[in-house]
Write a protein that holds these residues in place. Structure first.
Motif, short mmCIF file in Angstrom:
data_model
loop_
_atom_site.label_atom_id
_atom_site.label_comp_id
_atom_site.label_asym_id
_atom_site.label_seq_id
_atom_site.Cartn_x
_atom_site.Cartn_y
_atom_site.Cartn_z
N VAL A 1 13.28 5.10 2.57
CA VAL A 1 12.47 4.73 1.42
C VAL A 1 11.22 4.00 1.90
N ARG B 1 6.39 4.11 -4.39
CA ARG B 1 7.55 4.44 -3.57
C ARG B 1 7.71 5.95 -3.39
N SER C 1 10.92 8.19 -1.73
CA SER C 1 12.26 8.20 -1.14
C SER C 1 12.55 9.58 -0.58
N ARG D 1 18.94 8.19 4.02
CA ARG D 1 17.84 8.01 3.06
C ARG D 1 16.81 7.10 3.71
#
Length: 138
Positions: free
Chosen positions: A79, A64, A66, A77
């Motif tokens: 992600v 991941r 972000s 945001r």
């Protein structure tokens, strides 16, 4: 982000490659996104923090990345998450979150989310990551 940022949507693309090259392409893409944002004249009007529009808030190897940011009309945001797909493929998920406070925020949301411009931009990002993965394989 300090405050909870409301969920907007999720888009997914299948990349016919294992995680390692997809992760490398994702890292390369986010690095170029941050660099290109610093030169984007539209961002000057929005007054983003950080100046590039996004900053890496979290990075978990091969899982991941972000990105977070804010400007005059929103807090957001993005992600990117990798998961295993069928047949050895990797799925790249792009989850978007955003808050659009006040009247100007609601107008901005209508322009970006309501017109589906956000969907086009996110889809473009995912396709660019898939294409960059293919280039790494060559």
């Amino acid at each position: 982000m300090e405050e909870e940022t409301p969920y907007i949507d999720e888009h997914v693309v299948r990349v016919d490659a294992p995680r390692e090259p997809v992760w490398a392409a994702l890292q390369q893409y986010t690095t170029s996104l941050l660099r290109s944002g610093e030169r984007n004249p539209l961002l000057v009007l929005l007054g983003p923090q950080p100046r590039a529009g996004f900053a890496v808030a979290e990075s978990i190897e091969q899982r991941r990345i972000s990105l977070e940011g804010r400007h005059r009309f929103s807090r957001y945001r993005l992600v990117f998450e990798l998961s295993d797909g069928p047949g050895g493929a990797t799925l790249v998920h792009a989850r978007s979150f955003g808050a659009f406070p006040g009247l100007h925020g609601r107008i901005y949301r209508a322009l970006v989310i309501g017109t589906r411009l956000h969907v086009l931009a996110t889809t473009h990002m995912l396709r660019a990551i898939r294409a960059a993965t293919a280039l790494q394989a060559d």
